[in-house]
Scaffold this motif. Structure first.
Motif, PDB file in Angstrom:
ATOM      1  N   VAL A  63     -13.689  -4.925  -6.068  1.00  0.00           N
ATOM      2  CA  VAL A  63     -12.584  -4.782  -5.121  1.00  0.00           C
ATOM      3  C   VAL A  63     -11.516  -3.868  -5.706  1.00  0.00           C
ATOM      4  O   VAL A  63     -10.980  -4.146  -6.783  1.00  0.00           O
ATOM      5  CB  VAL A  63     -11.958  -6.140  -4.759  1.00  0.00           C
ATOM      6  CG1 VAL A  63     -10.856  -5.964  -3.710  1.00  0.00           C
ATOM      7  CG2 VAL A  63     -13.024  -7.106  -4.254  1.00  0.00           C
ATOM      8  N   ARG A  64     -11.229  -2.803  -4.993  1.00  0.00           N
ATOM      9  CA  ARG A  64     -10.183  -1.871  -5.392  1.00  0.00           C
ATOM     10  C   ARG A  64      -8.929  -2.134  -4.568  1.00  0.00           C
ATOM     11  O   ARG A  64      -9.000  -2.369  -3.364  1.00  0.00           O
ATOM     12  CB  ARG A  64     -10.653  -0.433  -5.149  1.00  0.00           C
ATOM     13  CG  ARG A  64      -9.775   0.638  -5.772  1.00  0.00           C
ATOM     14  CD  ARG A  64     -10.273   2.009  -5.373  1.00  0.00           C
ATOM     15  NE  ARG A  64      -9.733   2.408  -4.067  1.00  0.00           N
ATOM     16  CZ  ARG A  64     -10.216   3.390  -3.329  1.00  0.00           C
ATOM     17  NH1 ARG A  64     -11.280   4.062  -3.728  1.00  0.00           N
ATOM     18  NH2 ARG A  64      -9.668   3.701  -2.161  1.00  0.00           N
ATOM     19  N   VAL A  65      -7.782  -2.112  -5.223  1.00  0.00           N
ATOM     20  CA  VAL A  65      -6.514  -2.339  -4.538  1.00  0.00           C
ATOM     21  C   VAL A  65      -5.954  -1.013  -4.052  1.00  0.00           C
ATOM     22  O   VAL A  65      -5.980  -0.015  -4.776  1.00  0.00           O
ATOM     23  CB  VAL A  65      -5.502  -3.033  -5.477  1.00  0.00           C
ATOM     24  CG1 VAL A  65      -4.123  -3.079  -4.840  1.00  0.00           C
ATOM     25  CG2 VAL A  65      -5.982  -4.439  -5.813  1.00  0.00           C
ATOM     26  N   GLU A  66      -5.482  -1.003  -2.821  1.00  0.00           N
ATOM     27  CA  GLU A  66      -4.929   0.205  -2.224  1.00  0.00           C
ATOM     28  C   GLU A  66      -3.581  -0.107  -1.585  1.00  0.00           C
ATOM     29  O   GLU A  66      -3.406  -1.155  -0.958  1.00  0.00           O
ATOM     30  CB  GLU A  66      -5.888   0.744  -1.158  1.00  0.00           C
ATOM     31  CG  GLU A  66      -5.349   1.914  -0.361  1.00  0.00           C
ATOM     32  CD  GLU A  66      -6.303   2.348   0.736  1.00  0.00           C
ATOM     33  OE1 GLU A  66      -7.280   3.051   0.414  1.00  0.00           O
ATOM     34  OE2 GLU A  66      -6.091   1.967   1.912  1.00  0.00           O
ATOM     35  N   ASN A  67      -2.624   0.771  -1.755  1.00  0.00           N
ATOM     36  CA  ASN A  67      -1.360   0.689  -1.041  1.00  0.00           C
ATOM     37  C   ASN A  67      -1.412   1.685   0.110  1.00  0.00           C
ATOM     38  O   ASN A  67      -1.343   2.900  -0.102  1.00  0.00           O
ATOM     39  CB  ASN A  67      -0.180   0.991  -1.968  1.00  0.00           C
ATOM     40  CG  ASN A  67       0.166  -0.195  -2.841  1.00  0.00           C
ATOM     41  OD1 ASN A  67       0.139  -1.342  -2.386  1.00  0.00           O
ATOM     42  ND2 ASN A  67       0.485   0.057  -4.096  1.00  0.00           N
ATOM     43  N   ALA A  68      -1.574   1.150   1.309  1.00  0.00           N
ATOM     44  CA  ALA A  68      -1.698   1.997   2.493  1.00  0.00           C
ATOM     45  C   ALA A  68      -0.344   2.577   2.886  1.00  0.00           C
ATOM     46  O   ALA A  68       0.704   2.038   2.545  1.00  0.00           O
ATOM     47  CB  ALA A  68      -2.278   1.181   3.642  1.00  0.00           C
ATOM     48  N   ARG A  69      -0.385   3.688   3.622  1.00  0.00           N
ATOM     49  CA  ARG A  69       0.846   4.293   4.122  1.00  0.00           C
ATOM     50  C   ARG A  69       1.195   3.790   5.522  1.00  0.00           C
ATOM     51  O   ARG A  69       2.360   3.702   5.885  1.00  0.00           O
ATOM     52  CB  ARG A  69       0.717   5.820   4.127  1.00  0.00           C
ATOM     53  CG  ARG A  69       0.711   6.421   2.731  1.00  0.00           C
ATOM     54  CD  ARG A  69       0.672   7.933   2.780  1.00  0.00           C
ATOM     55  NE  ARG A  69      -0.604   8.425   3.291  1.00  0.00           N
ATOM     56  CZ  ARG A  69      -0.905   9.712   3.475  1.00  0.00           C
ATOM     57  NH1 ARG A  69      -0.003  10.643   3.178  1.00  0.00           N
ATOM     58  NH2 ARG A  69      -2.076  10.086   3.929  1.00  0.00           N
ATOM     59  N   ARG A  70       0.159   3.472   6.292  1.00  0.00           N
ATOM     60  CA  ARG A  70       0.345   2.898   7.621  1.00  0.00           C
ATOM     61  C   ARG A  70      -0.674   1.800   7.805  1.00  0.00           C
ATOM     62  O   ARG A  70      -1.749   1.832   7.198  1.00  0.00           O
ATOM     63  CB  ARG A  70       0.162   3.958   8.710  1.00  0.00           C
ATOM     64  CG  ARG A  70       1.222   5.049   8.711  1.00  0.00           C
ATOM     65  CD  ARG A  70       1.017   5.989   9.883  1.00  0.00           C
ATOM     66  NE  ARG A  70       1.069   5.278  11.161  1.00  0.00           N
ATOM     67  CZ  ARG A  70       0.755   5.843  12.336  1.00  0.00           C
ATOM     68  NH1 ARG A  70       0.326   7.089  12.388  1.00  0.00           N
ATOM     69  NH2 ARG A  70       0.838   5.142  13.451  1.00  0.00           N
ATOM     70  N   ALA A 122      -8.928  -3.552  -0.748  1.00  0.00           N
ATOM     71  CA  ALA A 122      -7.941  -4.482  -0.197  1.00  0.00           C
ATOM     72  C   ALA A 122      -6.597  -3.776  -0.109  1.00  0.00           C
ATOM     73  O   ALA A 122      -6.078  -3.283  -1.110  1.00  0.00           O
ATOM     74  CB  ALA A 122      -7.827  -5.722  -1.083  1.00  0.00           C
ATOM     75  N   LYS A 123      -6.045  -3.703   1.084  1.00  0.00           N
ATOM     76  CA  LYS A 123      -4.733  -3.074   1.293  1.00  0.00           C
ATOM     77  C   LYS A 123      -3.666  -4.139   1.048  1.00  0.00           C
ATOM     78  O   LYS A 123      -3.227  -4.822   1.976  1.00  0.00           O
ATOM     79  CB  LYS A 123      -4.645  -2.511   2.702  1.00  0.00           C
ATOM     80  CG  LYS A 123      -5.741  -1.506   3.038  1.00  0.00           C
ATOM     81  CD  LYS A 123      -5.667  -1.087   4.502  1.00  0.00           C
ATOM     82  CE  LYS A 123      -6.848  -0.231   4.896  1.00  0.00           C
ATOM     83  NZ  LYS A 123      -6.818   0.129   6.334  1.00  0.00           N
ATOM     84  N   MET A 124      -3.267  -4.264  -0.204  1.00  0.00           N
ATOM     85  CA  MET A 124      -2.418  -5.378  -0.589  1.00  0.00           C
ATOM     86  C   MET A 124      -1.019  -5.320   0.015  1.00  0.00           C
ATOM     87  O   MET A 124      -0.321  -6.337   0.065  1.00  0.00           O
ATOM     88  CB  MET A 124      -2.333  -5.463  -2.117  1.00  0.00           C
ATOM     89  CG  MET A 124      -3.657  -5.801  -2.783  1.00  0.00           C
ATOM     90  SD  MET A 124      -4.423  -7.324  -2.142  1.00  0.00           S
ATOM     91  CE  MET A 124      -3.224  -8.555  -2.646  1.00  0.00           C
ATOM     92  N   ASN A 125      -0.594  -4.168   0.480  1.00  0.00           N
ATOM     93  CA  ASN A 125       0.727  -4.076   1.105  1.00  0.00           C
ATOM     94  C   ASN A 125       0.653  -4.189   2.629  1.00  0.00           C
ATOM     95  O   ASN A 125       1.636  -3.911   3.325  1.00  0.00           O
ATOM     96  CB  ASN A 125       1.428  -2.775   0.712  1.00  0.00           C
ATOM     97  CG  ASN A 125       0.681  -1.536   1.218  1.00  0.00           C
ATOM     98  OD1 ASN A 125      -0.523  -1.584   1.471  1.00  0.00           O
ATOM     99  ND2 ASN A 125       1.404  -0.434   1.349  1.00  0.00           N
ATOM    100  N   ALA A 126      -0.505  -4.604   3.151  1.00  0.00           N
ATOM    101  CA  ALA A 126      -0.678  -4.689   4.598  1.00  0.00           C
ATOM    102  C   ALA A 126       0.366  -5.582   5.271  1.00  0.00           C
ATOM    103  O   ALA A 126       0.952  -5.186   6.291  1.00  0.00           O
ATOM    104  CB  ALA A 126      -2.089  -5.166   4.935  1.00  0.00           C
ATOM    105  N   PRO A 127       0.663  -6.787   4.764  1.00  0.00           N
ATOM    106  CA  PRO A 127       1.669  -7.619   5.438  1.00  0.00           C
ATOM    107  C   PRO A 127       3.058  -6.974   5.468  1.00  0.00           C
ATOM    108  O   PRO A 127       3.742  -7.008   6.502  1.00  0.00           O
ATOM    109  CB  PRO A 127       1.654  -8.912   4.610  1.00  0.00           C
ATOM    110  CG  PRO A 127       0.286  -8.958   3.995  1.00  0.00           C
ATOM    111  CD  PRO A 127      -0.017  -7.528   3.674  1.00  0.00           C
TER     112      PRO A 127
END
Length: 373
Positions: A63-70, A122-127
């Motif tokens: 599992v790779r962690v990603e910080n999405a922009r949108r 996993a887009k950890m900043n999704a919430p």
């Protein structure tokens, strides 16, 4: 491992690779890991006679962690019942061999095969992004769908908790939300779902493709068993959440004979709505699915693909609006007629329950101040 000479972008029919050893991929849906369709090279494992393949270990989930922009995605497709969605995960550990989301993994440089099931994001900043985006000036509230691409309750959600946090935001600010899943893990969040249901803010669709647990284990290796999904449907219905029994996909000559039994089981579990999607095989999925058929249902493989093509104008797949969900031709029409008859027989409806949008409270005022209420 060898690299073939550089080739132009592969056609759909070329997106195949030799199956990987069964011991390495136990518990996975795909049999191979063909290169991304955007790759200029085609790579494959082969035995060089020195037993080098024996050095490879069993596949594990990374599992790779990603910080999405949108995080909110919108669509205007006439075939889809929602306008906007949130997907907190890329890839899906459930490993459903027929999953229409598999080709999207190629945009990350991964294979739509085993990579889709084992190399997750996993887009950890999704919430946080979700709360920010629904607070923007001009935001128009519409139901948000969780699980439009990959399952929001796939196994990694147990630790990551992204779906639960998204539901908590919806509950806190009265935002309508829909969920579609194949996992009984959804019952972990029954406390939040009950609060949403009491205000007319949630609807849950549980996808049950077969009642045969052996077929389910081969076809959807890490999803909950069919009985667990029906139990989840029953518990959700008892908690007051409107529920939908989904048959997605209906696969000609493989599970289409179960249409009536599936709808009967869904109705008995409290579902008030139902829906289905005919098997879709875009891009890499066609080769992966045919490879799976050859290994898991060799006696039916030719018949299945013949009927699939009969419902897609002679091709493996057609993406035309109005056709891609239900297909065309006599066999597709027969499936649709059986489904409609079964809906009436078991008291189910295709009419979509509207969720409330009138009680939404933005997380922040339009001037950017925090709300006091």
């Amino acid at each position: 491992m060898t690299a073939a000479p550089k080739q132009p972008k592969a056609a759909t029919s070329d997106l195949s690779a030799p199956p990987m050893q069964a011991a390495r991929r136990r518990g996975r849906g795909a049999g191979s890991n063909a290169s991304s369709r955007f790759d200029g090279e085609r790579r494959a494992l082969f035995d060089d006679g020195w037993e080098t393949l024996g050095d490879f270990e069993r596949l594990v989930t990374d599992v790779r962690v990603e910080n999405a922009r949108r995080i909110i995605t919108t669509n205007d497709s006439p075939d889809i019942s929602f306008d906007q969605s949130v997907n907190a995960y890329r890839g899906c550990e459930n490993g459903c061999i027929y999953c229409y989301a598999r080709p999207s993994h190629s945009y990350l440089g991964y294979s739509a095969g085993l990579d889709f099931e084992t190399k997750l994001v996993a887009k950890m900043n999704a919430p946080e992004l979700f709360e920010r985006e629904i607070s923007r000036r001009g935001y128009v509230v519409k139901p948000i769908m969780l699980g439009s691409n990959t399952d929001p309750y796939q196994p990694i959600e147990r630790e990551r908790l992204l779906t639960r946090r998204l539901l908590e935001i919806c509950e806190r600010f009265n935002h309508p939300v829909g969920v579609v899943t194949k996992s009984a893990l959804i019952l972990r969040d029954l406390d939040v779902l009950e609060k949403l249901a009491a205000r007319g803010l949630v609807k849950v669709a549980v996808s049950v493709t077969t009642l045969d647990h052996r077929l389910a284990r081969r076809m959807e290796p890490r999803a909950s068993t069919p009985m667990k999904r029906l139990e989840a449907l029953k518990a959700l219905s008892a908690a007051g959440a409107p529920t939908v029994i989904m048959t997605a996909p209906v696969i000609p000559a493989l599970n289409d004979h179960e249409i009536e039994a599936l709808l009967e089981a869904g109705a008995a579990s409290g579902a008030c709505e139902a829906g289905y999607v005919l098997l879709r095989l875009p891009l890499e999925i066609s080769a992966l699915f045919q490879e799976w058929l050859a290994e898991n249902a060799p006696d039916k493989a030719k018949r299945v693909m013949s009927l699939v093509r009969a419902t897609r104008g002679g091709k493996d797949y057609s993406a035309a609006f109005g056709e891609r969900q239900t297909g065309v031709g006599p066999y597709a029409a027969q499936i649709a007629q059986r489904y409609e008859i079964a809906l009436k027989r078991f008291g189910l409806s295709r009419k979509r329950l509207a969720l409330r949008c009138d009680i939404f409270r933005p997380p922040h005022s339009r001037e950017g101040q925090m709300s006091l209420l």
